[in-house]
Design an enzyme around this catalytic site. Structure first.
Site, mmCIF file in Angstrom:
data_model
loop_
_atom_site.group_PDB
_atom_site.id
_atom_site.type_symbol
_atom_site.label_atom_id
_atom_site.label_comp_id
_atom_site.label_asym_id
_atom_site.label_seq_id
_atom_site.Cartn_x
_atom_site.Cartn_y
_atom_site.Cartn_z
ATOM 1 N N GLU A 1 0.836 -1.208 0.000
ATOM 2 C CA GLU A 1 0.000 0.000 0.000
ATOM 3 C C GLU A 1 0.864 1.249 0.000
ATOM 4 O O GLU A 1 1.958 1.246 0.572
ATOM 5 C CB GLU A 1 -0.860 0.024 1.269
ATOM 6 C CG GLU A 1 -2.255 -0.545 1.086
ATOM 7 C CD GLU A 1 -3.185 0.412 0.358
ATOM 8 O OE1 GLU A 1 -2.704 1.366 -0.286
ATOM 9 O OE2 GLU A 1 -4.395 0.199 0.430
ATOM 10 N N ASP A 2 0.372 2.318 -0.623
ATOM 11 C CA ASP A 2 1.098 3.579 -0.520
ATOM 12 C C ASP A 2 0.866 4.192 0.859
ATOM 13 O O ASP A 2 1.803 4.471 1.588
ATOM 14 C CB ASP A 2 0.706 4.549 -1.654
ATOM 15 C CG ASP A 2 -0.795 4.831 -1.758
ATOM 16 O OD1 ASP A 2 -1.595 4.177 -1.053
ATOM 17 O OD2 ASP A 2 -1.177 5.708 -2.550
ATOM 18 N N ILE A 3 -0.408 4.374 1.211
ATOM 19 C CA ILE A 3 -0.737 5.028 2.480
ATOM 20 C C ILE A 3 -1.873 4.292 3.166
ATOM 21 O O ILE A 3 -2.884 3.972 2.532
ATOM 22 C CB ILE A 3 -1.185 6.487 2.263
ATOM 23 C CG1 ILE A 3 -0.051 7.300 1.628
ATOM 24 C CG2 ILE A 3 -1.626 7.119 3.560
ATOM 25 C CD1 ILE A 3 -0.215 8.791 1.741
ATOM 26 N N ASP B 1 -4.545 5.136 5.511
ATOM 27 C CA ASP B 1 -5.161 6.364 6.027
ATOM 28 C C ASP B 1 -6.326 5.949 6.931
ATOM 29 O O ASP B 1 -6.113 5.523 8.055
ATOM 30 C CB ASP B 1 -5.587 7.206 4.815
ATOM 31 C CG ASP B 1 -6.052 8.604 5.163
ATOM 32 O OD1 ASP B 1 -5.430 9.246 6.016
ATOM 33 O OD2 ASP B 1 -7.040 9.070 4.568
ATOM 34 N N THR B 2 -7.564 6.016 6.445
ATOM 35 C CA THR B 2 -8.663 5.510 7.269
ATOM 36 C C THR B 2 -8.583 3.986 7.377
ATOM 37 O O THR B 2 -9.106 3.385 8.315
ATOM 38 C CB THR B 2 -10.036 5.862 6.673
ATOM 39 O OG1 THR B 2 -10.190 5.174 5.422
ATOM 40 C CG2 THR B 2 -10.197 7.355 6.476
ATOM 41 N N GLY B 3 -7.952 3.346 6.402
ATOM 42 C CA GLY B 3 -7.857 1.892 6.380
ATOM 43 C C GLY B 3 -8.946 1.240 5.553
ATOM 44 O O GLY B 3 -8.978 0.025 5.389
ATOM 45 N N THR C 1 -9.638 1.233 2.279
ATOM 46 C CA THR C 1 -9.198 0.536 1.066
ATOM 47 C C THR C 1 -8.540 -0.797 1.417
ATOM 48 O O THR C 1 -8.880 -1.839 0.844
ATOM 49 C CB THR C 1 -8.190 1.407 0.288
ATOM 50 O OG1 THR C 1 -8.719 2.721 0.177
ATOM 51 C CG2 THR C 1 -7.913 0.850 -1.083
ATOM 52 N N LYS D 1 -0.747 6.621 8.601
ATOM 53 C CA LYS D 1 -1.327 7.773 9.312
ATOM 54 C C LYS D 1 -2.262 7.232 10.382
ATOM 55 O O LYS D 1 -3.488 7.249 10.198
ATOM 56 C CB LYS D 1 -2.152 8.635 8.352
ATOM 57 C CG LYS D 1 -1.400 9.381 7.279
ATOM 58 C CD LYS D 1 -2.394 10.314 6.575
ATOM 59 C CE LYS D 1 -1.881 10.911 5.331
ATOM 60 N NZ LYS D 1 -2.906 11.768 4.659
ATOM 61 N N ASP E 1 -0.079 10.910 -4.985
ATOM 62 C CA ASP E 1 -0.607 11.979 -5.830
ATOM 63 C C ASP E 1 -1.533 12.934 -5.107
ATOM 64 O O ASP E 1 -2.079 12.625 -4.042
ATOM 65 C CB ASP E 1 -1.404 11.363 -6.987
ATOM 66 C CG ASP E 1 -2.756 10.840 -6.497
ATOM 67 O OD1 ASP E 1 -2.766 9.996 -5.575
ATOM 68 O OD2 ASP E 1 -3.806 11.288 -6.999
HETATM 69 P P1 IMP Z 1 -7.898 4.839 3.051
HETATM 70 O O1 IMP Z 1 -8.801 3.879 2.347
HETATM 71 O O2 IMP Z 1 -8.632 5.933 3.767
HETATM 72 O O3 IMP Z 1 -6.879 4.159 3.973
HETATM 73 O O4 IMP Z 1 -7.144 5.655 1.951
HETATM 74 C C1 IMP Z 1 -6.112 5.154 1.321
HETATM 75 C C2 IMP Z 1 -5.862 5.882 0.015
HETATM 76 O O5 IMP Z 1 -6.139 7.284 0.046
HETATM 77 C C3 IMP Z 1 -4.387 5.753 -0.213
HETATM 78 O O6 IMP Z 1 -4.079 4.528 -0.821
HETATM 79 C C4 IMP Z 1 -4.116 6.969 -1.066
HETATM 80 O O7 IMP Z 1 -4.373 6.668 -2.424
HETATM 81 C C5 IMP Z 1 -5.113 8.005 -0.593
HETATM 82 N N1 IMP Z 1 -4.457 8.922 0.372
HETATM 83 C C6 IMP Z 1 -4.708 9.068 1.689
HETATM 84 N N2 IMP Z 1 -3.912 9.998 2.239
HETATM 85 C C7 IMP Z 1 -3.117 10.453 1.247
HETATM 86 C C8 IMP Z 1 -2.048 11.428 1.194
HETATM 87 O O8 IMP Z 1 -1.641 12.060 2.174
HETATM 88 N N3 IMP Z 1 -1.476 11.595 -0.020
HETATM 89 C C9 IMP Z 1 -1.846 10.917 -1.138
HETATM 90 N N4 IMP Z 1 -2.836 10.000 -1.136
HETATM 91 C C10 IMP Z 1 -3.461 9.770 0.052
HETATM 92 MG MG MG Z 2 -4.507 7.811 -4.429
#
Ligand code: IMP
Ligand code: MG
Length: 182
Positions: free
Chosen positions: A103-105, A107-109, A111, A135, A163
């Site tokens: 995974e790149d990031i 965040d909320t988790g 994805t 994060k 991005d």
């Molecule tokens: P999640 O499903 O909320 O964990 O979001 C994950 C996806 O949101 C990551 O795989 C990124 O593509 C995008 N994302 C969340 N935070 C950032 C950030 O700071 N920079 C770029 N992309 C982000």
């Molecule tokens: Mg993205």
């Protein structure tokens, strides 16, 4: 802000090229030890993880690596994992395989939780998550990464594959957006 205007970045990178190279090397050593002599399927989450994954896979030594790609689209406005739609999945089933989700990031988790749910249906031997950036303060889903590159606060970062509206993926360092003083 319009999609056509790239937002300003903080001038100093949060993590420069050398920081990233060093950290990816360390992750490579840890993962190589953990999976020594085994077959591992790296599941690369498009598009943000591509740069990280191509560097990381070249730091894996004495591991029998294969690579699959997944693209996940999440729909804003709902908190259920059902709102993440996989538009591209692993070409070959991961049944009985050791899998590492790249995974790149985290965040909320949301994805990663959806991808994990999806892959578990194929009954892999094991699943680990490797995230370039974590994060933890943003987490709303009960999910954690087994391998983390960098842990940051609640800031939006770009570069090294990450991005903002598909911009900045080509930068060799990781920068925070300059959102002004709140
Ligand atoms: P999640 O499903 O909320 O964990 O979001 C994950 C996806 O949101 C990551 O795989 C990124 O593509 C995008 N994302 C969340 N935070 C950032 C950030 O700071 N920079 C770029 N992309 C982000
Ligand atoms: Mg993205």
């Amino acid at each position: 802000m319009s999609d056509h205007v790239a937002p300003p970045l903080k001038p100093e990178p949060l993590f420069n090229k050398e920081d990233i190279e060093k950290r990816v090397g360390e992750l490579g050593v840890r993962i190589s030890r953990a999976y020594h002599g085994r077959e591992v399927v790296l599941i690369v989450i498009l598009k943000g993880s591509v740069v990280f994954a191509t560097d990381l896979m070249r730091r894996l030594v004495d591991v029998d690596v294969s690579v699959e790609f997944i693209q996940a689209r999440s729909y804003a406005g709902t908190l259920s994992t059902g709102s993440v739609h996989l538009t591209l999945g692993p070409e070959k089933p991961v049944t009985g395989k050791h899998v590492i989700i790249i995974e790149d990031i985290l965040d909320t988790g949301r994805t990663s939780a959806a991808i994990l749910d999806n892959l578990l249906q194929e009954r892999p031997e094991s699943v680990a998550i490797c995230a370039l950036i974590d994060k933890p303060s943003r987490r709303t889903f009960d999910i954690r990464a087994d391998y983390v590159g960098f842990t940051i606060g609640n800031e939006y970062v770009v570069g090294y594959g990450l991005d903002y509206n598909d911009r900045f993926r080509n930068l060799t360092a990781i920068y925070a957006l300059d959102q002004g003083e709140a």
